[in-house]
Write a protein that holds these residues in place. Structure first.
Motif, mmCIF file in Angstrom:
data_model
loop_
_atom_site.group_PDB
_atom_site.id
_atom_site.type_symbol
_atom_site.label_atom_id
_atom_site.label_comp_id
_atom_site.label_asym_id
_atom_site.label_seq_id
_atom_site.Cartn_x
_atom_site.Cartn_y
_atom_site.Cartn_z
ATOM 1 N N VAL A 1 24.457 -96.206 70.652
ATOM 2 C CA VAL A 1 23.975 -95.984 72.022
ATOM 3 C C VAL A 1 24.656 -94.758 72.623
ATOM 4 O O VAL A 1 24.018 -93.954 73.316
ATOM 5 N N SER A 2 25.946 -94.594 72.346
ATOM 6 C CA SER A 2 26.674 -93.431 72.863
ATOM 7 C C SER A 2 26.058 -92.129 72.373
ATOM 8 O O SER A 2 25.933 -91.162 73.130
ATOM 9 N N ARG A 3 25.648 -92.106 71.102
ATOM 10 C CA ARG A 3 25.015 -90.890 70.581
ATOM 11 C C ARG A 3 23.701 -90.592 71.297
ATOM 12 O O ARG A 3 23.364 -89.423 71.545
ATOM 13 N N GLN A 4 22.968 -91.647 71.653
ATOM 14 C CA GLN A 4 21.739 -91.450 72.430
ATOM 15 C C GLN A 4 22.054 -90.803 73.781
ATOM 16 O O GLN A 4 21.361 -89.874 74.212
ATOM 17 N N ILE A 5 23.090 -91.315 74.429
ATOM 18 C CA ILE A 5 23.461 -90.827 75.760
ATOM 19 C C ILE A 5 23.939 -89.380 75.685
ATOM 20 O O ILE A 5 23.534 -88.531 76.496
ATOM 21 N N HIS A 6 24.779 -89.086 74.692
ATOM 22 C CA HIS A 6 25.306 -87.725 74.576
ATOM 23 C C HIS A 6 24.213 -86.728 74.184
ATOM 24 O O HIS A 6 24.302 -85.545 74.547
ATOM 25 N N ALA A 7 23.205 -87.188 73.481
ATOM 26 C CA ALA A 7 22.079 -86.304 73.165
ATOM 27 C C ALA A 7 21.332 -85.911 74.444
ATOM 28 O O ALA A 7 20.856 -84.774 74.580
ATOM 29 N N ILE A 8 21.241 -86.840 75.380
ATOM 30 C CA ILE A 8 20.629 -86.530 76.676
ATOM 31 C C ILE A 8 21.489 -85.517 77.423
ATOM 32 O O ILE A 8 20.984 -84.531 77.974
ATOM 33 N N PHE A 9 22.807 -85.730 77.448
ATOM 34 C CA PHE A 9 23.707 -84.769 78.097
ATOM 35 C C PHE A 9 23.469 -83.359 77.542
ATOM 36 O O PHE A 9 23.412 -82.383 78.298
ATOM 37 N N ALA A 10 23.383 -83.269 76.216
ATOM 38 C CA ALA A 10 23.296 -81.968 75.552
ATOM 39 C C ALA A 10 22.016 -81.221 75.877
ATOM 40 O O ALA A 10 21.926 -80.011 75.643
ATOM 41 N N GLU B 1 15.629 -95.015 80.636
ATOM 42 C CA GLU B 1 14.412 -95.071 79.828
ATOM 43 C C GLU B 1 14.721 -95.162 78.340
ATOM 44 O O GLU B 1 14.039 -95.865 77.590
ATOM 45 N N ALA B 2 15.767 -94.458 77.890
ATOM 46 C CA ALA B 2 16.076 -94.401 76.457
ATOM 47 C C ALA B 2 16.855 -95.605 75.963
ATOM 48 O O ALA B 2 16.677 -96.033 74.814
ATOM 49 N N THR B 3 17.708 -96.174 76.822
ATOM 50 C CA THR B 3 18.609 -97.235 76.361
ATOM 51 C C THR B 3 18.412 -98.577 77.059
ATOM 52 O O THR B 3 18.949 -99.589 76.588
ATOM 53 N N GLY B 4 17.714 -98.589 78.202
ATOM 54 C CA GLY B 4 17.605 -99.808 78.977
ATOM 55 C C GLY B 4 18.868 -100.140 79.751
ATOM 56 O O GLY B 4 19.016 -101.254 80.257
ATOM 57 N N LEU B 5 19.771 -99.176 79.874
ATOM 58 C CA LEU B 5 21.055 -99.385 80.550
ATOM 59 C C LEU B 5 21.170 -98.488 81.770
ATOM 60 O O LEU B 5 20.493 -97.459 81.867
ATOM 61 N N THR B 6 22.053 -98.879 82.696
ATOM 62 C CA THR B 6 22.261 -98.073 83.896
ATOM 63 C C THR B 6 23.541 -97.259 83.789
ATOM 64 O O THR B 6 24.514 -97.662 83.144
ATOM 65 N N ALA B 7 23.522 -96.119 84.455
ATOM 66 C CA ALA B 7 24.682 -95.233 84.508
ATOM 67 C C ALA B 7 24.927 -94.837 85.953
ATOM 68 O O ALA B 7 23.997 -94.757 86.756
ATOM 69 N N SER B 8 26.169 -94.593 86.272
ATOM 70 C CA SER B 8 26.540 -94.093 87.592
ATOM 71 C C SER B 8 27.086 -92.681 87.443
ATOM 72 O O SER B 8 27.729 -92.354 86.440
ATOM 73 N N LEU C 1 47.243 -94.827 66.667
ATOM 74 C CA LEU C 1 46.440 -94.162 65.636
ATOM 75 C C LEU C 1 46.530 -92.670 65.872
ATOM 76 O O LEU C 1 46.326 -92.190 66.998
ATOM 77 N N SER C 2 46.827 -91.908 64.828
ATOM 78 C CA SER C 2 46.866 -90.450 64.933
ATOM 79 C C SER C 2 46.220 -89.861 63.684
ATOM 80 O O SER C 2 45.524 -90.561 62.947
ATOM 81 N N GLY C 3 46.449 -88.580 63.451
ATOM 82 C CA GLY C 3 45.714 -87.915 62.386
ATOM 83 C C GLY C 3 44.236 -87.925 62.700
ATOM 84 O O GLY C 3 43.379 -88.134 61.832
ATOM 85 N N ILE C 4 43.943 -87.704 63.988
ATOM 86 C CA ILE C 4 42.562 -87.791 64.479
ATOM 87 C C ILE C 4 41.683 -86.739 63.809
ATOM 88 O O ILE C 4 42.052 -85.563 63.720
ATOM 89 N N LEU C 5 40.519 -87.166 63.335
ATOM 90 C CA LEU C 5 39.592 -86.247 62.687
ATOM 91 C C LEU C 5 38.913 -85.362 63.716
ATOM 92 O O LEU C 5 38.518 -85.820 64.785
ATOM 93 N N ASP C 6 38.781 -84.117 63.390
ATOM 94 C CA ASP C 6 38.160 -83.152 64.308
ATOM 95 C C ASP C 6 36.654 -83.206 64.122
ATOM 96 O O ASP C 6 36.048 -82.370 63.478
ATOM 97 N N HIS C 7 36.030 -84.256 64.740
ATOM 98 C CA HIS C 7 34.592 -84.461 64.541
ATOM 99 C C HIS C 7 33.797 -84.427 65.827
ATOM 100 O O HIS C 7 32.593 -84.554 65.814
ATOM 101 N N VAL C 8 34.480 -84.269 66.987
ATOM 102 C CA VAL C 8 33.765 -84.311 68.259
ATOM 103 C C VAL C 8 32.919 -83.054 68.411
ATOM 104 O O VAL C 8 33.440 -81.935 68.372
ATOM 105 N N PRO C 9 31.619 -83.160 68.553
ATOM 106 C CA PRO C 9 30.773 -81.975 68.622
ATOM 107 C C PRO C 9 30.917 -81.252 69.955
ATOM 108 O O PRO C 9 31.194 -81.852 70.983
ATOM 109 N N ALA C 10 30.732 -79.971 69.864
ATOM 110 C CA ALA C 10 30.684 -79.221 71.107
ATOM 111 C C ALA C 10 29.415 -79.598 71.789
ATOM 112 O O ALA C 10 28.346 -79.442 71.294
ATOM 113 N N VAL C 11 29.602 -80.643 72.176
ATOM 114 C CA VAL C 11 28.361 -81.250 72.549
ATOM 115 C C VAL C 11 27.554 -80.138 73.217
ATOM 116 O O VAL C 11 26.892 -79.803 72.241
#
Length: 344
Positions: free
Chosen positions: A73-82, A123-130, A328-338
C-alpha cells in the motif's frame, strides 16, 4: 495516513470496522504497533505494552501485523506522490514531506495539490490521508496532525508564528518526552512560552538543539526537503527501575525491546544487515555487541534471535542489567528519489 496499519486491517476485514483494533501481539511482552481511532478513544496508543492496552480497552481486538501488505500500500501511495514532485522525503511507510513548489500539474496552489493527492489516495487504496500544507517542514508536520482523521490544514506564512504559539511544546517535532519534561520544569508549556526565552537561555539548557527550538517557536524552519534521506540505524532501548539479574527475565525484557524496535523498523520501510545489542550494567558501564549477516535481517523473529544470542554471551552481568537496547543498522540504500514560490 490515518491510523495506517489499523485502517488497512479494517479495510480488508469488514468485521473489524467500527471496532477498537490494535495491530500487534496480545501476549504479555507484546507491543501495540498501531491502534484504530475507536481504540484511541480508550487511550490505546502505538508502542504501548499490550497488557496496558487491554486494561484500557477490554474489548480490544488484536490483529497480527502484515508488513508486506503495508509496504505494498505504501508503494501505491508513494507512486501518487511521485506524480506531483521528485522532492519526496519519506519519514515512514505512511508519511512523507513533499516539496511541491514546481506545481507540475498547474493546479495553482499547494492546497489544491494536497486535496488532489488525498482524493487519489482514497480512490486507489480505499484509505484516508490527512495533509498539512505550509511554508516549511516544521509547521507542515504540525498541521498534518491538526485535523486528523481525513483532514486538511493550511497554515500560510502570516499565520505561522501565531499557530505555533498556541500549541503545546510536546507536539513539536523533535521534542520528545524527556525534552518536554525538562521544558515543563522550566515553565515552558507552549510555543509562546518557548518564544519568550532568548537564544542564550535555550543554548544553556538545550545545547545544540537550541537554534532549532528558537526558530521553531517563531515559525521558522529552513530545512529543505531531502529526497535522499539516509537512515543510519533504527532501534529501541529500555532502562529498568530494578536491575535485572535473572537470565530468563533478561531474555523476556529483550524480547519486549525487540518488539518495540521492530515496530519502528517496519514503519520506516528500511532493511538492514546488522543487529546491535546495547547493555548497561549496574555500574553504568555500557557495552555494545553486533552481528552482521550477508543479507537483510528477515523478520522480527530473526532480529530477536540474534539479539538473544548476543545477550547470552554477556551473561551473567555482575550487579545486574540496568539497560537493554537493540538496533538495526547496515541500512540498505534502496530508498528511491522518489525556488519561485507557490501559493498555499
Amino acid at each position: 495516513m490515518d491510523a495506517f496499519y489499523a485502517s488497512v486491517e479494517q479495510r480488508d476485514d469488514p468485521a473489524l470496522r467500527g471496532r477498537p483494533v490494535a495491530v500487534g501481539r496480545s501476549r504479555a511482552r507484546g507491543v501495540v504497533a498501531a491502534a484504530s481511532y475507536e481504540a484511541r478513544a480508550f487511550g490505546v496508543r502505538s508502542a504501548m505494552p499490550s497488557v496496558t492496552a487491554i486494561r484500557r480497552c477490554p474489548d480490544l481486538v488484536f490483529v497480527s501485523p502484515r508488513f508486506d501488505v503495508y509496504r505494498t500500500v505504501s508503494r501505491q501511495i508513494h507512486a501518487i506522490f511521485a506524480d506531483y514532485t521528485d522532492r519526496i522525503e519519506p519519514l515512514s511507510l505512511d508519511e512523507a514531506y513533499l516539496d511541491v513548489t514546481e506545481d507540475r500539474h498547474a493546479l495553482g496552489s499547494a492546497r489544491a495539490i494536497a486535496e488532489q493527492i488525498r482524493t487519489r489516495i482514497r480512490e486507489a487504496t480505499g484509505l484516508t490521508a490527512s495533509a498539512g500544507v505550509s511554508y516549511n517542514k516544521f509547521i507542515a508536520k504540525l498541521a498534518s496532525d491538526q485535523n486528523k482523521p481525513d483532514g486538511l490544514c493550511v497554515i500560510p506564512p502570516r499565520h505561522g508564528a501565531a499557530f505555533v504559539a498556541g500549541l503545546p511544546v510536546k507536539r513539536f517535532h523533535g521534542v520528545g518526552p524527556v525534552t518536554a519534561e525538562k521544558m515543563a520544569r522550566l515553565g515552558i508549556a507552549t510555543g509562546a512560552d518557548l518564544a519568550a526565552h532568548p537564544i542564550a537561555f535555550l543554548r544553556a539548557h538545550f545545547g545544540s538543539h537550541a537554534d532549532y527550538l528558537f526558530g521553531a517557536a517563531r515559525g521558522v524552519d529552513d530545512r529543505p526537503v531531502r529526497a535522499h534521506r539516509q537512515t543510519k540505524s533504527i532501534g529501541a532501548e529500555r532502562t529498568f527501575e530494578v536491575n535485572i539479574t535473572d537470565a530468563a527475565e533478561a531474555a523476556a525484557a529483550l524480547a519486549h525491546v525487540a518488539d518495540a524496535a521492530w515496530i519502528r523498523i517496519a514503519r520506516s520501510g528500511e532493511q538492514g544487515r546488522t543487529v546491535t545489542l546495547k547493555l548497561r550494567d549496574a555500574s553504568f558501564n555500557t557495552r555494545t555487541r553486533a552481528r552482521s549477516l550477508p543479507r537483510p535481517i528477515a523478520d522480527t523473529a530473526e532480529f530477536l534471535a540474534i539479539g538473544q544470542d548476543l545477550l547470552s554471551r554477556e551473561l551473567p552481568v555482575p550487579g545486574g542489567i540496568r539497560l537493554l537496547g537493540l538496533t538495526l543498522s547496515g541500512i540498505l540504500d534502496h530508498v528511491p528519489a522518489v525556488q519561485p514560490t507557490l501559493p498555499l
